[in-house]
Motif scaffolding. Sequence first.
Motif, PDB file in Angstrom:
ATOM      1  N   SER A 235       0.620  -0.988   0.071  1.00  0.00           N
ATOM      2  CA  SER A 235      -0.016  -0.037  -0.054  1.00  0.00           C
ATOM      3  C   SER A 235       0.868   1.159  -0.110  1.00  0.00           C
ATOM      4  N   LYS A 236       1.888   1.137   0.685  1.00  0.00           N
ATOM      5  CA  LYS A 236       2.814   2.478   1.096  1.00  0.00           C
ATOM      6  C   LYS A 236       3.688   2.684  -0.414  1.00  0.00           C
ATOM      7  N   ILE A 237       4.217   1.520  -0.972  1.00  0.00           N
ATOM      8  CA  ILE A 237       4.865   1.876  -2.350  1.00  0.00           C
ATOM      9  C   ILE A 237       4.201   2.052  -3.522  1.00  0.00           C
ATOM     10  N   MET A 238       2.695   1.544  -3.321  1.00  0.00           N
ATOM     11  CA  MET A 238       1.648   2.127  -4.597  1.00  0.00           C
ATOM     12  C   MET A 238       1.506   3.601  -4.140  1.00  0.00           C
ATOM     13  N   ARG A 239       1.115   3.866  -3.136  1.00  0.00           N
ATOM     14  CA  ARG A 239       1.020   5.290  -3.134  1.00  0.00           C
ATOM     15  C   ARG A 239       1.982   6.333  -3.451  1.00  0.00           C
ATOM     16  N   THR A 240       3.236   5.626  -3.187  1.00  0.00           N
ATOM     17  CA  THR A 240       4.250   6.396  -3.867  1.00  0.00           C
ATOM     18  C   THR A 240       4.569   6.485  -5.175  1.00  0.00           C
ATOM     19  N   ARG A 241       4.305   5.704  -5.801  1.00  0.00           N
ATOM     20  CA  ARG A 241       4.716   5.296  -7.114  1.00  0.00           C
ATOM     21  C   ARG A 241       3.339   5.053  -7.968  1.00  0.00           C
ATOM     22  N   ALA A 242       2.233   5.785  -7.670  1.00  0.00           N
ATOM     23  CA  ALA A 242       1.048   5.458  -8.221  1.00  0.00           C
ATOM     24  C   ALA A 242       1.026   5.696  -9.703  1.00  0.00           C
ATOM     25  N   LYS A 243       1.760   6.687 -10.256  1.00  0.00           N
ATOM     26  CA  LYS A 243       1.771   6.781 -11.643  1.00  0.00           C
ATOM     27  C   LYS A 243       2.314   5.778 -12.619  1.00  0.00           C
ATOM     28  N   GLU A 244       3.023   4.893 -11.733  1.00  0.00           N
ATOM     29  CA  GLU A 244       3.917   3.877 -12.673  1.00  0.00           C
ATOM     30  C   GLU A 244       2.998   2.876 -12.765  1.00  0.00           C
TER      31      GLU A 244
END
Length: 504
Positions: A235-244
């Motif tokens: 969840s944390k990493i997807m929030r950070t790299r949502a555009k990818e």
Amino acid sequence: QALEEAQKAIQQLFGKIKDIKDKAEKSEQMVKEITRDIKQLDHAKRHLTTSITTLNHLHMLAGGVDSLEAMTRRRQYGEVANLLQGVVNVLEHFNKYMGIPQIRQLSERVKAAQNELGQQILADFEEAFPSQGTKRTGGPSNVLRDACLVANVLDPRIKQEIIKKFIKQHLSEYLVLFQENQDVAWLDKIDRRYAWIKRQLVDYEEKYGRMFPPEWCMTERIAVEFCHVTRAELSKIMRTRAKEIEVKLLLFAIQRTTNFEGLLAKRFSGCTLADGTVKKPEVPPPSTNPFLEDETGAETDEIVIEKSDTDKPKKPKVPDNPFHGIVSKCFEPHLYVYIESQDKNLGELIDRFVADFKAQGPPKPNVDEGGAVLPSCADLFVYYKKCMVQCSQLSTGEPMIALTTIFQKYLREYAWKILSGNLPKTTSSSGGLTITSLLKEKEGSEVAKFTLEELCLICSILSTAEYCLATTQQLEEKLKEKVDASLMERINLTGEMDTFSMYV
């Protein structure tokens, strides 16, 4: 004279009766004195028995406390596990004697021994499995195995603390290897996360499987904690790299995650999830909806929905995975990527249907049977079914509502571009033929106005509209079954059904 003799006899009789009564009273008094002595003896015997039993318990308690303290110092946990439970049971007999200083002192010594045991066992585990540093290379010792048996008798918080520390230490390597800034932490390498925990569980079973009591379910607890940590990290990493996040990458990660959750369900019972947030799915009610057929394979295998399917009702498969969503729930906030992708794909699909119809032309009367359903209609609902099943496996909340809106949009487009847009043109009007105008035509002029090919096309469009109407109704029912109960009222395809009913 006879009367006097009778009176004298009566007086003698009364005298004898009085003597008997006096003797009876004396006998009764004597019996009372005897029974009073017997009662005193009974009470004395009862008190003596209680005293002997209490003294025996006191002797056992005093000796047990001494032995318990000595064994605790020598870390003889195997003997302590059996002795401690007995001491606690004996101490319960003295609850009513806690006012006696000696008894109260023994009780305090037992509590002190329990506290010392708890702290000592925690220290032993900390030494064997330090929070900081490398993992213990050797197997478990008998001391720690017996210590777990003692922890079962101690305060439950001791057991919980042991479990918590051991699992935290066991997963410490995972948090380092898959830190947010590491290349392997991203979704395209999500397989490595699950491969890591599989190796760890095998390693645990080989090295420490016999150290913890079976009822602790340590293997399952490690797996469940891994799932909670993974869900938070993803969840944390997807929030950070949502555009990818791209749709293929998202679906790949979800598929691998749901496969892993399925493996957990095969391996574990889910008994440690009783207090968790993940609940077993409820059994859905039986339905005659044709969309239910072979849902599990709908993601990869296309299943053509024929009209005859309505005559073959099938019960839905009962979901029985208590681990469903324990990790994959973290992908739900990002499912808008999937919905946008389906919007684009359906738009391209409708355009392809239009292009194919222009290229291939209307059904040929000599080749195709007049009134046959257009093949593009079946293709559209096959794709709808695939999307619906796939989305319901990802989420049954708001994403399903968003997908329903997309379905409505392209049902209307199909009706307009494929059905209405391909009706034959009339000679009197440059616009397309409508069903209303068709019904107003007289029989004689109708035969003269339309060719055989045009009549065949009209029949096909009418049959297709009828099929779309029936299947759209089934689609609405199925969507309501799939979505959360609180969102059912927001699913309404009446407008689209009315659109198709205009052609029938």
